[in-house]
Scaffold this active site. Structure first.
Site, short mmCIF file in Angstrom:
data_model
loop_
_atom_site.label_atom_id
_atom_site.label_comp_id
_atom_site.label_asym_id
_atom_site.label_seq_id
_atom_site.Cartn_x
_atom_site.Cartn_y
_atom_site.Cartn_z
N GLU A 198 127.08 7.79 -31.09
CA GLU A 198 127.08 7.68 -32.58
C GLU A 198 125.94 6.78 -33.06
OE1 GLU A 198 128.95 9.47 -34.53
OE2 GLU A 198 130.57 10.14 -33.24
C1 LIG Z 1 129.94 10.61 -23.10
C2 LIG Z 1 128.86 10.98 -24.08
C3 LIG Z 1 129.15 11.82 -25.12
C4 LIG Z 1 128.16 12.16 -26.04
N1 LIG Z 1 128.47 13.01 -27.04
C5 LIG Z 1 127.51 13.42 -27.88
C6 LIG Z 1 127.78 14.40 -28.88
O1 LIG Z 1 128.92 14.86 -29.02
N2 LIG Z 1 126.76 14.79 -29.68
C7 LIG Z 1 125.51 14.29 -29.55
O2 LIG Z 1 124.62 14.69 -30.30
N3 LIG Z 1 125.22 13.37 -28.62
C8 LIG Z 1 126.18 12.93 -27.78
N4 LIG Z 1 125.88 12.00 -26.81
C9 LIG Z 1 124.51 11.47 -26.73
C10 LIG Z 1 124.43 10.06 -27.30
O3 LIG Z 1 124.57 10.10 -28.70
C11 LIG Z 1 123.09 9.43 -26.87
O4 LIG Z 1 123.17 9.19 -25.48
C12 LIG Z 1 122.82 8.13 -27.62
O5 LIG Z 1 122.58 8.39 -28.99
C13 LIG Z 1 121.59 7.38 -27.06
O6 LIG Z 1 120.49 8.22 -26.96
P1 LIG Z 1 119.73 8.34 -25.57
O7 LIG Z 1 120.73 8.55 -24.49
O8 LIG Z 1 118.67 9.33 -25.76
O9 LIG Z 1 119.14 6.89 -25.33
P2 LIG Z 1 117.67 6.40 -25.67
O10 LIG Z 1 117.29 6.84 -27.05
O11 LIG Z 1 116.78 6.75 -24.52
O12 LIG Z 1 117.89 4.84 -25.69
C14 LIG Z 1 117.79 3.99 -24.54
C15 LIG Z 1 117.81 2.53 -24.99
O13 LIG Z 1 116.67 2.27 -25.83
C16 LIG Z 1 117.08 1.83 -27.09
N5 LIG Z 1 116.22 2.44 -28.11
C17 LIG Z 1 115.94 3.75 -28.31
N6 LIG Z 1 115.14 3.92 -29.36
C18 LIG Z 1 114.89 2.69 -29.84
C19 LIG Z 1 114.13 2.19 -30.93
N7 LIG Z 1 113.48 3.01 -31.78
N8 LIG Z 1 114.10 0.88 -31.12
C20 LIG Z 1 114.77 0.03 -30.33
N9 LIG Z 1 115.51 0.44 -29.29
C21 LIG Z 1 115.57 1.74 -29.05
C22 LIG Z 1 118.53 2.30 -27.25
O14 LIG Z 1 119.24 1.49 -28.16
C23 LIG Z 1 119.05 2.19 -25.83
O15 LIG Z 1 119.44 0.87 -25.56
C24 LIG Z 1 126.85 11.63 -25.90
C25 LIG Z 1 126.57 10.77 -24.84
C26 LIG Z 1 127.55 10.44 -23.94
C27 LIG Z 1 127.21 9.51 -22.80
#
Ligand SMILES: Cc1cc2nc3c(=O)[nH]c(=O)nc-3n(C[C@H](O)[C@H](O)[C@H](O)COP(=O)(O)OP(=O)(O)OC[C@H]3O[C@@H](n4cnc5c(N)ncnc54)[C@H](O)[C@@H]3O)c2cc1C
Length: 391
Positions: A198
């Site tokens: 989220e």
């Molecule tokens: C069990 C599970 C269920 C999920 N369900 C859904 C779903 O139903 N629908 C859906 O759309 N997604 C879903 N997701 C995806 C989830 O929303 C994302 O994993 C989450 O938003 C983080 O994105 P990412 O994994 O790409 O992390 P990244 O964007 O790669 O982030 C990695 C780290 O870098 C930090 N970071 C990234 N960008 C920035 C920035 N600009 N500035 C500072 N820090 C930053 C983040 O805070 C984090 O600490 C799910 C994930 C899981 C694990």
């Protein structure tokens, strides 16, 4: 609406996760999917509005949902603390364990107060829209969007309260907390994702001051008026006299909320002056500002709720507990706000230039000191007696 039977829609392999083992998680792959015109929701090119609002509501619901999970953790942990004997005594009788229970209860009280507040305000706002009008959907979306700041606060604050409660739940179980035999082991794994999905807590933190500044610029929020009145207050030689700790009507807590808001306004103003348009790239500063806002929102919500309890017929015991939780939330929150402001200012100004800023924070944060150990004990004893969240 993209239906799963449409050509080009597929899913990746089932993911093996740390927690939430009862739910399925897979990548959703969309390759040149053609979506029938009849499946269109809203208007072409405006889908992001619907998507963002779903996120907003999702963030709010996450904050409320984790409160339920935290109540469960508190219940099983209080039961365990009443059963487990170490060094000839039930562990719930140890001060070090009681301090944890007291803190858990206070943080949950803050989260619960915020949940009621946001839910109530959102309901009131939506009730004013005529459900039979043609523009009902558009107006509902606008109404929901108004709460985007609160939703991000609920998401971040809630997921961090839940993380804290689950972590201390494991700790109070000792080695048994690390064993899959006990429920808290699962809670600890399951709760972790809430800080990630989220919108990660980092992203949500950055959204909070961003949205506040945007609204202040548009004149929807009177931040600049507050900044001006704080500047005027600081030019006066005497500091504002705080109420005594025993004054009725949560006088001290209300004072802490008001002064805390001034500290935020002061620190935010220095950040705006120093960085101007570049502020959006100063992520550490934005995160500090978000933390201050969240603490203040928690304090304000707890105070508002407890004032309501004081005005209604309720048992003396409940009133006393609500009062203790509010005092603890406000004292801890106020101290955090002061430290956060100092962190921010120490980065912005150095040497002689820093001194007047720290003096300003000192002047705004002069309050009587509070015995938080006794407050935690009171809350802990109620939780242990009832073996549940006591408020
Ligand atoms: C069990 C599970 C269920 C999920 N369900 C859904 C779903 O139903 N629908 C859906 O759309 N997604 C879903 N997701 C995806 C989830 O929303 C994302 O994993 C989450 O938003 C983080 O994105 P990412 O994994 O790409 O992390 P990244 O964007 O790669 O982030 C990695 C780290 O870098 C930090 N970071 C990234 N960008 C920035 C920035 N600009 N500035 C500072 N820090 C930053 C983040 O805070 C984090 O600490 C799910 C994930 C899981 C694990």
């Amino acid at each position: 609406v993209v239906e799963k039977e449409l050509p080009g829609v597929s899913t990746g392999a089932e993911e093996r996760k740390m927690g939430l083992k009862g739910s399925s998680t897979r990548l959703l792959i969309l390759e040149d999917v053609k979506v029938p015109v009849g499946n269109l929701l809203g208007e072409v090119g405006k889908g992001h509005k619907i998507a963002f609002n779903i996120l907003n509501i999702g963030r709010f619901k996450l904050g409320v949902g984790v409160l339920g999970g935290s109540k469960r953790v508190l219940h099983v942990t209080a039961k365990y603390a009443n059963e487990r004997v170490a060094f000839g005594q039930k562990i719930g009788g140890f001060g070090a364990i009681q301090a944890k229970f007291g803190e858990m209860v206070a943080r949950m009280y803050a989260l619960e107060s915020m949940s009621y507040r946001v839910a109530g305000s959102m309901d009131q706002s939506l009730e004013q829209i005529d459900a039979t009008s043609d523009d009902y959907s558009a107006r509902s979306m606008e109404a929901i969007e108004e709460f985007a700041i609160e939703d991000s606060i609920m998401k971040v604050f809630g997921s961090e309260v839940a993380q804290y409660v689950a972590d201390e739940g494991v700790q109070i179980h000792g080695g048994m907390g690390y064993s899959a035999e006990y429920e808290v082991e699962r809670s600890f794994r399951d709760v972790r994702i809430n800080r990630i999905f989220e919108g990660t807590n980092e992203i949500n933190r950055m959204l909070i001051p961003g949205m506040i500044l945007k609204r202040a610029m548009k004149g929807q929020l009177n931040l600049f008026g507050l900044i001006q009145s704080v500047d005027e207050e600081l030019t006066k030689p005497a500091r504002q006299l705080p109420p005594g700790a025993q004054e009725p009507g949560l006088a001290l807590e209300r004072f802490m909320v008001e002064q805390g808001k001034k500290v935020f306004a002061y620190a935010a103003n220095q950040a705006i002056q120093k960085h101007m348009a570049d502020l959006r790239d100063q992520q550490e500063i934005l995160c500090i500002m978000a933390d201050m806002v969240m603490e203040l929102y928690a304090m304000d919500s707890a105070v508002t709720r407890t004032l309501q309890i004081l005005g209604e017929p309720s048992s003396e015991e409940q009133t006393k507990l609500a009062h203790a939780a509010t005092r603890l939330v406000c004292t801890s929150g106020f101290n955090k706000v002061r430290l956060l402001a100092e962190d921010l200012l120490c980065h912005i100004a150095k040497g002689d230039k820093l001194t007047p800023h720290l003096e300003a924070v000192d002047k705004l944060t002069f309050v009587p000191r509070v015995d938080t150990i006794t407050l935690r004990r009171e809350l802990a004893q109620a939780a242990l007696e009832r073996e549940r969240y006591p408020l």
